[in-house]
Scaffold this motif. Structure first.
Motif, PDB file in Angstrom:
ATOM      1  N   VAL A   1       0.793  -1.235   0.000  1.00 44.81           N
ATOM      2  CA  VAL A   1       0.000   0.000   0.000  1.00 44.81           C
ATOM      3  C   VAL A   1       0.821   1.279   0.000  1.00 44.81           C
ATOM      4  O   VAL A   1       0.289   2.341  -0.347  1.00 44.81           O
ATOM      5  N   ILE A   2       2.095   1.223   0.378  1.00 43.39           N
ATOM      6  CA  ILE A   2       2.841   2.462   0.596  1.00 43.39           C
ATOM      7  C   ILE A   2       2.841   3.364  -0.632  1.00 43.39           C
ATOM      8  O   ILE A   2       2.700   4.587  -0.515  1.00 43.39           O
ATOM      9  N   ASP A   3       2.954   2.792  -1.815  1.00 41.79           N
ATOM     10  CA  ASP A   3       2.960   3.623  -3.021  1.00 41.79           C
ATOM     11  C   ASP A   3       1.560   4.044  -3.441  1.00 41.79           C
ATOM     12  O   ASP A   3       1.414   4.876  -4.352  1.00 41.79           O
ATOM     13  N   MET A   4       0.543   3.496  -2.794  1.00 45.03           N
ATOM     14  CA  MET A   4      -0.845   3.867  -3.093  1.00 45.03           C
ATOM     15  C   MET A   4      -1.338   4.990  -2.191  1.00 45.03           C
ATOM     16  O   MET A   4      -2.452   5.478  -2.361  1.00 45.03           O
ATOM     17  N   VAL A   5      -0.524   5.371  -1.212  1.00 40.18           N
ATOM     18  CA  VAL A   5      -0.918   6.408  -0.255  1.00 40.18           C
ATOM     19  C   VAL A   5      -0.460   7.774  -0.761  1.00 40.18           C
ATOM     20  O   VAL A   5       0.697   7.940  -1.161  1.00 40.18           O
ATOM     21  N   ASN A   6      -1.357   8.724  -0.749  1.00 40.57           N
ATOM     22  CA  ASN A   6      -1.013  10.085  -1.167  1.00 40.57           C
ATOM     23  C   ASN A   6       0.000  10.694  -0.202  1.00 40.57           C
ATOM     24  O   ASN A   6      -0.005  10.388   0.992  1.00 40.57           O
ATOM     25  N   PRO A   7       0.891  11.561  -0.692  1.00 39.14           N
ATOM     26  CA  PRO A   7       1.811  12.267   0.205  1.00 39.14           C
ATOM     27  C   PRO A   7       1.029  12.971   1.322  1.00 39.14           C
ATOM     28  O   PRO A   7       0.009  13.615   1.072  1.00 39.14           O
ATOM     29  N   GLY A   8       1.493  12.822   2.533  1.00 39.82           N
ATOM     30  CA  GLY A   8       0.784  13.376   3.674  1.00 39.82           C
ATOM     31  C   GLY A   8      -0.267  12.457   4.246  1.00 39.82           C
ATOM     32  O   GLY A   8      -0.814  12.726   5.321  1.00 39.82           O
ATOM     33  N   GLY A   9      -0.564  11.364   3.537  1.00 36.54           N
ATOM     34  CA  GLY A   9      -1.555  10.407   4.012  1.00 36.54           C
ATOM     35  C   GLY A   9      -1.007   9.519   5.114  1.00 36.54           C
ATOM     36  O   GLY A   9       0.185   9.546   5.441  1.00 36.54           O
TER      37      GLY A   9
ATOM     38  N   VAL B   1       8.362   7.536   5.813  1.00 37.48           N
ATOM     39  CA  VAL B   1       7.302   7.891   6.761  1.00 37.48           C
ATOM     40  C   VAL B   1       7.878   8.440   8.056  1.00 37.48           C
ATOM     41  O   VAL B   1       9.035   8.188   8.393  1.00 37.48           O
ATOM     42  N   THR B   2       7.055   9.203   8.754  1.00 41.05           N
ATOM     43  CA  THR B   2       7.279   9.489  10.170  1.00 41.05           C
ATOM     44  C   THR B   2       6.253   8.680  10.954  1.00 41.05           C
ATOM     45  O   THR B   2       5.146   8.438  10.457  1.00 41.05           O
ATOM     46  N   ASN B   3       6.598   8.254  12.162  1.00 44.85           N
ATOM     47  CA  ASN B   3       5.719   7.296  12.829  1.00 44.85           C
ATOM     48  C   ASN B   3       5.814   7.380  14.347  1.00 44.85           C
ATOM     49  O   ASN B   3       6.799   7.867  14.900  1.00 44.85           O
ATOM     50  N   PHE B   4       4.764   6.886  14.994  1.00 44.52           N
ATOM     51  CA  PHE B   4       4.763   6.712  16.446  1.00 44.52           C
ATOM     52  C   PHE B   4       3.695   5.694  16.808  1.00 44.52           C
ATOM     53  O   PHE B   4       2.768   5.434  16.032  1.00 44.52           O
ATOM     54  N   ILE B   5       3.853   5.093  17.981  1.00 38.81           N
ATOM     55  CA  ILE B   5       2.869   4.146  18.496  1.00 38.81           C
ATOM     56  C   ILE B   5       2.017   4.842  19.540  1.00 38.81           C
ATOM     57  O   ILE B   5       2.531   5.458  20.474  1.00 38.81           O
ATOM     58  N   LEU B   6       0.721   4.740  19.374  1.00 37.26           N
ATOM     59  CA  LEU B   6      -0.233   5.312  20.317  1.00 37.26           C
ATOM     60  C   LEU B   6      -0.811   4.172  21.155  1.00 37.26           C
ATOM     61  O   LEU B   6      -1.414   3.244  20.609  1.00 37.26           O
ATOM     62  N   PRO B   7      -0.620   4.187  22.482  1.00 38.36           N
ATOM     63  CA  PRO B   7      -1.043   3.060  23.310  1.00 38.36           C
ATOM     64  C   PRO B   7      -2.527   3.084  23.648  1.00 38.36           C
ATOM     65  O   PRO B   7      -2.934   3.060  24.818  1.00 38.36           O
ATOM     66  N   VAL B   8      -3.355   3.133  22.622  1.00 36.22           N
ATOM     67  CA  VAL B   8      -4.802   3.039  22.784  1.00 36.22           C
ATOM     68  C   VAL B   8      -5.210   1.588  22.553  1.00 36.22           C
ATOM     69  O   VAL B   8      -4.783   0.973  21.571  1.00 36.22           O
ATOM     70  N   ARG B   9      -5.971   1.045  23.475  1.00 37.19           N
ATOM     71  CA  ARG B   9      -6.411  -0.353  23.411  1.00 37.19           C
ATOM     72  C   ARG B   9      -5.197  -1.264  23.237  1.00 37.19           C
ATOM     73  O   ARG B   9      -4.384  -1.368  24.131  1.00 37.19           O
TER      74      ARG B   9
ATOM     75  N   MET C   1       0.004   1.776  15.470  1.00 34.19           N
ATOM     76  CA  MET C   1       1.157   2.389  14.822  1.00 34.19           C
ATOM     77  C   MET C   1       0.634   3.369  13.785  1.00 34.19           C
ATOM     78  O   MET C   1      -0.067   2.988  12.843  1.00 34.19           O
ATOM     79  N   ILE C   2       0.958   4.634  13.964  1.00 36.33           N
ATOM     80  CA  ILE C   2       0.488   5.679  13.063  1.00 36.33           C
ATOM     81  C   ILE C   2       1.682   6.191  12.270  1.00 36.33           C
ATOM     82  O   ILE C   2       2.638   6.710  12.832  1.00 36.33           O
ATOM     83  N   ALA C   3       1.636   5.999  10.969  1.00 35.43           N
ATOM     84  CA  ALA C   3       2.713   6.395  10.081  1.00 35.43           C
ATOM     85  C   ALA C   3       2.176   7.364   9.034  1.00 35.43           C
ATOM     86  O   ALA C   3       1.170   7.083   8.388  1.00 35.43           O
ATOM     87  N   GLN C   4       2.849   8.503   8.892  1.00 32.47           N
ATOM     88  CA  GLN C   4       2.453   9.487   7.884  1.00 32.47           C
ATOM     89  C   GLN C   4       3.461   9.480   6.767  1.00 32.47           C
ATOM     90  O   GLN C   4       4.683   9.595   6.995  1.00 32.47           O
ATOM     91  N   LYS C   5       2.956   9.343   5.540  1.00 32.48           N
ATOM     92  CA  LYS C   5       3.851   9.349   4.382  1.00 32.48           C
ATOM     93  C   LYS C   5       4.354  10.763   4.135  1.00 32.48           C
ATOM     94  O   LYS C   5       3.584  11.730   4.127  1.00 32.48           O
ATOM     95  N   LEU C   6       5.641  10.892   3.949  1.00 35.82           N
ATOM     96  CA  LEU C   6       6.233  12.196   3.738  1.00 35.82           C
ATOM     97  C   LEU C   6       5.910  12.729   2.346  1.00 35.82           C
ATOM     98  O   LEU C   6       5.582  11.976   1.432  1.00 35.82           O
ATOM     99  N   GLN C   7       6.029  14.026   2.189  1.00 34.72           N
ATOM    100  CA  GLN C   7       5.743  14.661   0.901  1.00 34.72           C
ATOM    101  C   GLN C   7       6.749  14.226  -0.154  1.00 34.72           C
ATOM    102  O   GLN C   7       7.893  13.951   0.135  1.00 34.72           O
TER     103      GLN C   7
END
Length: 213
Positions: free
Chosen positions: A148-156, A195-203, A207-213
Motif C-alpha cells: 500500500v505504501i505507493d498507493m498512499v497520497n503524500p501526507g496520508g 514515513v514518520t511514525n509513532f505508536i499510540l497506546p490506545v487499546r 502504529m500511526i505512520a504518515q507518508k512524507l511529501q
C-alpha cells in the motif's frame, strides 16, 4: 498482560462520548453471533478513528480487515462528502451483518466491500488513498505495508492496529509467530525513511505512520 489496568480502561470509557446506538447494537450482535468478538475495534478506539477522519476529511480510505464493520463505520463517518471506504474482508459469511449496520448507520453508499485474500486484491486497486487502516492477519502486516505504501497520497496515513499485542512485543520471552510478525512490522515502519511514525497506546496499540511529501 494488561497494557492499561481495567479500572483505568473503565474510567477512560466512562469519560468518553457515549457510543451511538448503531455501534452499540453492532457490538452486541458481534459478541452474540461471531467467533472471536474481541477483534472488534470498540468504543474508545472507534471514537479515535472517527476523530482522525473528521480532521482529515479523506476522499478515499482503504481498510484491510472489515470484520463486522465497527471500525469501518467509525472511519467512514469522517469521509469527505464524495468520499469512499474500500474495505477488504476474507470471511464472506460476515457480509449480512456488515451490510445491515452500514445501512443502519446511513453509510452503505460510502462502502465498497471486497471479499477474498487482501494480498491478491490490493494489487488490483487503481486508486490512491488518503488513509489506510490495517487490522487483519498479523503475519501479513509487512506485506500489506509494502503493497500500500505507493498507493498512499503524500501526507496520508497508514494506521495499523494491535501493534503492542497485549504487551508481548516488549517481552523478550514471547517468541510466537504473531508476536514476531508484529515486531517485524514495527521495526519495518520505524526504519522506513518514507514515513514518520509513532505508536499510540490506545487499546492494543496503534502504529500511526504518515507518508512524507
Amino acid at each position: 498482560m494488561e497494557i492499561v489496568n481495567q479500572n483505568i480502561e473503565q474510567y477512560i470509557d466512562d469519560h468518553a462520548t457515549a457510543e451511538d446506538q448503531v455501534l452499540q447494537k453492532l457490538d452486541r450482535e458481534t459478541h452474540l453471533k461471531v467467533a472471536l468478538p474481541d477483534m472488534i475495534s470498540g468504543h474508545v478506539q472507534g471514537l479515535l478513528l472517527t476523530a482522525i477522519t473528521n480532521m482529515m476529511k479523506p476522499k478515499r480510505i482503504l481498510e484491510i480487515g472489515t470484520f463486522t464493520g465497527y471500525s469501518g463505520i467509525c472511519l467512514a463517518k469522517g469521509l469527505a462528502p464524495d468520499g469512499k471506504l474500500v474495505s477488504l474482508e476474507k470471511d464472506d459469511e460476515l457480509e449480512e451483518i456488515i451490510d445491515k449496520y452500514f445501512t443502519d448507520a446511513g453509510l452503505r453508499d460510502k462502502l465498497e466491500l471486497h471479499f477474498g485474500n487482501a494480498v491478491e486484491i490490493i494489487p488490483t486497486l487503481t486508486e490512491k488513498f488518503d488513509l489506510v487502516f490495517i487490522d487483519a492477519d498479523k503475519k501479513n502486516y509487512c506485506k500489506y505495508f509494502d503493497l500500500v505504501i505507493d498507493m498512499v497520497n503524500p501526507g496520508g496515513f497508514i494506521i495499523a492496529d494491535n501493534v503492542l499485542w497485549k504487551g508481548k512485543v516488549a517481552n523478550e520471552k514471547a517468541q510466537d509467530k504473531d508476536t514476531q510478525s508484529i515486531r517485524d512490522y514495527n521495526r519495518k515502519v520505524q526504519d522506513d525513511p518514507r514515513v514518520t511514525n509513532f505508536i499510540l497506546p490506545v487499546r492494543d496499540g496503534l502504529m500511526i505512520a504518515q507518508k512524507l511529501q
